[in-house]
Design an enzyme around this catalytic site. Structure first.
Site, PDB file in Angstrom:
ATOM      1  N   GLY C  71       0.808  -1.208   0.000  1.00 33.90           N
ATOM      2  CA  GLY C  71       0.000   0.000   0.000  1.00 33.90           C
ATOM      3  C   GLY C  71       0.844   1.261   0.000  1.00 33.90           C
ATOM      4  O   GLY C  71       0.510   2.248  -0.665  1.00 33.90           O
ATOM      5  N   THR C  72       1.933   1.225   0.749  1.00 36.56           N
ATOM      6  CA  THR C  72       2.801   2.402   0.830  1.00 36.56           C
ATOM      7  C   THR C  72       3.331   2.782  -0.545  1.00 36.56           C
ATOM      8  O   THR C  72       3.291   3.947  -0.948  1.00 36.56           O
ATOM      9  CB  THR C  72       3.962   2.122   1.803  1.00 36.56           C
ATOM     10  OG1 THR C  72       3.408   1.887   3.095  1.00 36.56           O
ATOM     11  CG2 THR C  72       4.934   3.292   1.864  1.00 36.56           C
ATOM     12  N   ASN C 151      -7.523   4.024   8.894  1.00 37.67           N
ATOM     13  CA  ASN C 151      -6.971   2.819   9.509  1.00 37.67           C
ATOM     14  C   ASN C 151      -7.052   2.833  11.029  1.00 37.67           C
ATOM     15  O   ASN C 151      -7.115   1.783  11.657  1.00 37.67           O
ATOM     16  CB  ASN C 151      -5.522   2.611   9.072  1.00 37.67           C
ATOM     17  CG  ASN C 151      -4.697   3.875   9.128  1.00 37.67           C
ATOM     18  OD1 ASN C 151      -5.103   4.920   8.629  1.00 37.67           O
ATOM     19  ND2 ASN C 151      -3.534   3.788   9.748  1.00 37.67           N
ATOM     20  N   GLN C 179      -7.634   0.028   3.631  1.00 32.58           N
ATOM     21  CA  GLN C 179      -8.454  -0.510   4.720  1.00 32.58           C
ATOM     22  C   GLN C 179      -9.843  -0.949   4.261  1.00 32.58           C
ATOM     23  O   GLN C 179     -10.603  -1.497   5.065  1.00 32.58           O
ATOM     24  CB  GLN C 179      -8.587   0.520   5.849  1.00 32.58           C
ATOM     25  CG  GLN C 179      -7.303   0.726   6.628  1.00 32.58           C
ATOM     26  CD  GLN C 179      -6.909  -0.456   7.511  1.00 32.58           C
ATOM     27  OE1 GLN C 179      -7.736  -1.302   7.834  1.00 32.58           O
ATOM     28  NE2 GLN C 179      -5.641  -0.528   7.881  1.00 32.58           N
ATOM     29  N   SER C 199      -3.880  -3.149  -0.568  1.00 28.91           N
ATOM     30  CA  SER C 199      -2.748  -3.919  -0.043  1.00 28.91           C
ATOM     31  C   SER C 199      -3.204  -5.327   0.302  1.00 28.91           C
ATOM     32  O   SER C 199      -4.314  -5.529   0.794  1.00 28.91           O
ATOM     33  CB  SER C 199      -2.189  -3.215   1.192  1.00 28.91           C
ATOM     34  OG  SER C 199      -1.071  -3.908   1.695  1.00 28.91           O
ATOM     35  N   HIS C 201      -1.785  -7.632   2.485  1.00 28.43           N
ATOM     36  CA  HIS C 201      -1.643  -8.207   3.829  1.00 28.43           C
ATOM     37  C   HIS C 201      -2.740  -7.757   4.792  1.00 28.43           C
ATOM     38  O   HIS C 201      -2.778  -8.211   5.938  1.00 28.43           O
ATOM     39  CB  HIS C 201      -0.254  -7.930   4.415  1.00 28.43           C
ATOM     40  CG  HIS C 201      -0.027  -6.530   4.870  1.00 28.43           C
ATOM     41  ND1 HIS C 201      -0.108  -6.158   6.187  1.00 28.43           N
ATOM     42  CD2 HIS C 201       0.281  -5.406   4.193  1.00 28.43           C
ATOM     43  CE1 HIS C 201       0.153  -4.861   6.293  1.00 28.43           C
ATOM     44  NE2 HIS C 201       0.396  -4.387   5.091  1.00 28.43           N
ATOM     45  N   THR C 237      11.426  -7.483 -11.689  1.00 28.53           N
ATOM     46  CA  THR C 237      10.824  -8.804 -11.786  1.00 28.53           C
ATOM     47  C   THR C 237       9.648  -8.877 -10.826  1.00 28.53           C
ATOM     48  O   THR C 237       9.767  -8.536  -9.656  1.00 28.53           O
ATOM     49  CB  THR C 237      11.864  -9.889 -11.447  1.00 28.53           C
ATOM     50  OG1 THR C 237      12.965  -9.740 -12.331  1.00 28.53           O
ATOM     51  CG2 THR C 237      11.271 -11.288 -11.605  1.00 28.53           C
ATOM     52  N   CYS C 324       2.442   1.198  12.294  1.00 26.87           N
ATOM     53  CA  CYS C 324       3.608   1.777  11.649  1.00 26.87           C
ATOM     54  C   CYS C 324       4.178   2.903  12.486  1.00 26.87           C
ATOM     55  O   CYS C 324       5.329   3.257  12.362  1.00 26.87           O
ATOM     56  CB  CYS C 324       3.250   2.334  10.291  1.00 26.87           C
ATOM     57  SG  CYS C 324       1.987   1.379   9.493  1.00 26.87           S
TER      58      CYS C 324
END
Ligand SMILES: Cc1ncc(COP(=O)(O)O)c(C=O)c1O
Ligand SMILES: Cc1ncc(COP(=O)(O)O)c(C=O)c1O
Ligand code: FES
Ligand code: FES
Lengths: 124, 385, 385, 124
Positions: C71-72, C151, C179, C199, C201, C237, C324
């Site tokens: 996401g970042t 978030n 989110q 994102s 995860h 890659t 974070c």
């Protein structure tokens, strides 16, 4: 990446080779990638009796060369002149977008061979 | 059908122990390493263990390793990071003509931002000449980025000597070691470099993770902004399973390096001998200063893609130029820089060895290839005789 | 000891089917998607299947999805990408005070490059006010970036309405949907946005992979340079196992969304009721326009970290502010922007639900928490009475 | 993150509470994070007989408060004044780097309480 039909024509190319005394020969280099094709035609009464080719190029180049020969054998030179790059690509069930330019090689070389034949006829 | 993978320069199979470590990480330690709770602390430990293993592979200290999403990002981070941080000191960057696109294109992008880029030429073996480097260095040179070994032709550059000159001059030295870290001995202190890029998927780790070694004290800006991860140099929730996989791969490579190097070298030499015995086939790259896994040959009168496709039909996976540029139509910029003519460069084949290759694989390749070459040459208008 | 993970807003466990898909990818289809040979083509197919699944999750077309390292990176790519491409058109960007640091810090970095940034305030529920947006738009506004849901406090912004106004004005609209994508219905065409970050995860996929949706025709520059992957917008890659995992997670989320949403909402409401029954505990964020997984409360007289540690000793994993920023000492910028005083913001607790939580988990939390609060309050010099 | 000793003092803090009629009280706010500690001392013949604390702060703040009380009970006020933040952190087998600032809280509050005691003494 390639259709089954492309792979078939690539692995078992039709009409590879040269014609001893051709009615016309056309050779083109692909401006996009530098690949090269040479085509030989044998014409009788303005009908294409035989075609052979030699190609230095990618899989698509070899496959389009091969199918192009199949498409024009037995055709009149006028009909053959109508053969477009799109028709060649379509006969192979399509080419990947970045490979469309490869189909130019075959039709261009064929048209050049026909021009060569015509020039020779006029010279006679 | 027998399948022989000879494209380890493009990517490698993931080592079973690596997969195992990644699964354990995802199954049992899925926490966010930044979290305070036990899930987070377990994740943090895995992260730091992996960092130690990767550091060890290249003789660095763990705190000098920044994880990235791969070699490409590591190269970009190094080049943009230094350029933007050192802009006041100077605007000149030196690189070489045979770099990976990740380096070359980053330098070209900086050109648009007002930096001056000198692209050093290479000799017929793909080697940078020390005199050229010396001549190119200027007072305003802030960064020199030259790869450790080339991905296409395998030539290993004299990075130690290059770095000595660059450091004497007072510039920052980066090397792209994506093709060497884990394949030949790499030690950041022995080489003396300030920055070094490596990638996991070239050494039996997962794709999508790499690292940048940053020598303590090296000034650089981040590429992206956000959370404080990776000492604020590379924000974003860490790719923990990928990093754990990279760490495991690094551990395995550190352990097996000497043995694998000598095994690869033998296989490589057999391939080179076999290929160069075919008429009008020539080895590209340096005959001795080359990666143990790399074979690159030019096969006259033949075009690369059709050769690859024929090999593929026989179960052999190779490449022509680098995989990343296989979508492109231009012949390899590396071969052209080495002075190889356009249509010969077009007919190059790269075979890159790996742990899964055996003597029998080499036998098979050397049996199959001559027929294929003959078939394609028979079709080629350039092969009139 | 019972372990109750209530930090799904920070990261989620990886779904077993996701792990399976990733293992199959690494074991059987390890090729480089750019390679011509069969190994490469198999990899390419997995890559494109995953792209379709992710596209479907947000109602996009596959060719509008660019995979990133999370996401970042998606946020940074969107913001820097548009800013640098549209610089000639204008230099004004609008964002909000409650954005994730990936957005806020990217905007701040652009400020140093000469862009003007308007940071919209929020109301007490963390909601952006439409009038504020309208007042902030200028002829030179090129980009508006406002998150879909926050978030920390879970407040869902009226992105559809915001986007309508932004598009009428002729600016580009980005939303950080990290989110929301996979947690509530997200449809890029329904919302109308040009760019959207997601994102993996946060939705039971692996860490280290995300995507940016880019509406066809949106002009933007890449952040990094190199190979031609991801339509030249994101070279390197591809993180194939990660992307395959993300694709599988997207598929599962698309399938289970309605059911899970209603189950989460029930658990969430029980938690909220239980917490707010404790004296001087207040819900943060919007009472109804909030994520089904999010509970955020301020517990007066108590400091967040010590609360987290006590919960952790009881096996309960929560967070205080976003993971974070847990390394940082400042109280959450989100709570402060909502007008919550410093020392109350300091005592906030975020519990975020997930697929693995049961009614019994909620029972346990509601049983354990009051004692802990009492203990900490007894220790607090602010709780004199 | 934290050592076992920190966690022990955090989970089982010693000497939490207030002293009814303290000889001195010190309260400080941590300038870095805004956390707060209040310390009460009971002094007899310049010897610290008892100490109690109340802390609003992180795990490290609570643990350092706790160990600080243990370190000074029974000490003379002169000895107590020599207590440094480093000594407090060390007694806990160390603190993580980003948490070193938390150890300031305890020693500072203690010193303030002693100053308060001294001021009261002088006022008598
Ligand atoms: C020399 C070199 N540098 C950089 C890269 C890029 O690394 P990655 O694929 O991890 O982005 C590669 C491989 O593709 C490479 O061979
Ligand atoms: C709203 C929001 N945006 C961006 C991110 C960053 O995403 P990632 O962790 O994938 O880098 C997060 C989570 O950390 C988030 O919650
Ligand atoms: S790439 Fe040259 S003809 Fe296809
Ligand atoms: S963070 Fe405030 S005292 Fe530790």
């Amino acid at each position: 990446m390639y259709t089954d039909k492309v792979m078939d024509h690539f692995m078992n190319p039709r009409n590879v080779g040269e014609i001893e005394k051709p009615s016309g020969v056309g050779e083109v280099g692909n401006p996009t990638c530098g690949d090269i094709m040479r085509i030989y035609i044998d014409v009788e009464d303005d009908i294409i009796k035989d075609v052979k080719f030699k190609t230095f190029g990618c899989g698509a180049a070899i496959a389009t060369s091969s199918i192009c020969t199949e498409l024009v054998i037995g055709k009149s030179i006028d009909e053959a002149l109508k053969l477009t790059n799109e028709a060649v690509a379509e006969a192979l069930d399509g080419l990947p977008p970045q490979k469309m330019h490869c189909s130019n090689l075959a039709a261009d070389a064929l048209h050049k061979a026909i021009a060569d034949y015509k020039a020779k006829q006029e010279a006679k | 059908m027998r399948r022989v993978y000879l494209d380890h320069g493009a990517t490698t199979p993931v080592h079973p122990e690596v997969i195992e470590a990644m699964v354990a990480c995802m199954r049992d330690h899925f926490g966010n390493p930044s979290s305070v709770h036990s899930f987070g602390r377990e994740a943090k430990k895995l992260l730091e263990d992996a960092r130690s293993n990767v550091a060890k592979l290249i003789g660095a200290r763990p705190e000098e390793i920044i994880f990235t999403s791969g070699g490409t990002e590591a190269d970009n981070l190094a080049i943009f990071g230094v350029a933007r941080a050192m802009r006041k000191k100077g605007n000149h960057i030196i690189t070489s003509a045979v770099e990976h696109h990740a380096v070359l294109d980053a330098c070209l992008a900086l050109k648009k931002e007002g930096f001056e880029i000198t692209v050093l030429p290479v000799d017929e073996y793909g080697m940078v000449k020390i005199e050229d480097l010396k001549a190119a260095l200027r007072p305003e040179t802030i960064l020199v980025t030259i790869m450790h070994a080339n991905n296409e032709v395998g030539t290993i550059q004299p990075i130690k000597e290059i770095t000595r000159i660059v450091k004497e001059h007072g510039a920052i030295m980066h090397t792209d070691a994506v093709q060497t870290a884990g394949k030949i001995p790499v030690d950041v202190n022995e080489l003396g470099v300030d920055l070094l890029s490596a990638s996991s998927h070239k050494i039996y780790g997962p794709k999508g993770v790499g690292c940048l070694y940053i020598r303590k004290g090296t000034k650089m800006f981040p590429l992206t902004h956000g959370g404080g991860q990776e000492r604020k140099r590379r924000p974003g929730t860490e790719n923990l399973p990928g990093i754990v996989g990279f760490g495991k791969a690094a551990e395995i490579m550190t352990r097996d390096l000497p043995e694998e190097t000598s095994r690869m070298t033998k296989l490589r030499n057999r391939l080179i001998e076999g290929f160069t015995a075919i008429p009008e086939v020539k080895l590209n790259g340096h005959p001795t200063d080359r990666l143990p896994i790399n074979v690159n040959v030019s096969i006259r009168y033949i075009e690369g893609e059709s050769l690859l496709l024929m090999l593929d039909m026989k179960g052999i996976a190779g490449s022509s130029g680098s995989a990343c540029t296989s979508g492109s139509l231009d012949p390899s910029h590396v071969l052209l820089a080495m002075g190889i003519p356009h249509e010969i460069a077009h007919g190059s084949l790269r075979l890159t060895l790996g742990r899964d290759n055996s003597e029998a694989d080499i036998d098979y390749v050397l049996q199959v290839v001559p027929e294929i070459i003959e078939r394609l040459r028979a079709m080629s208008p350039l092969y009139d005789r």
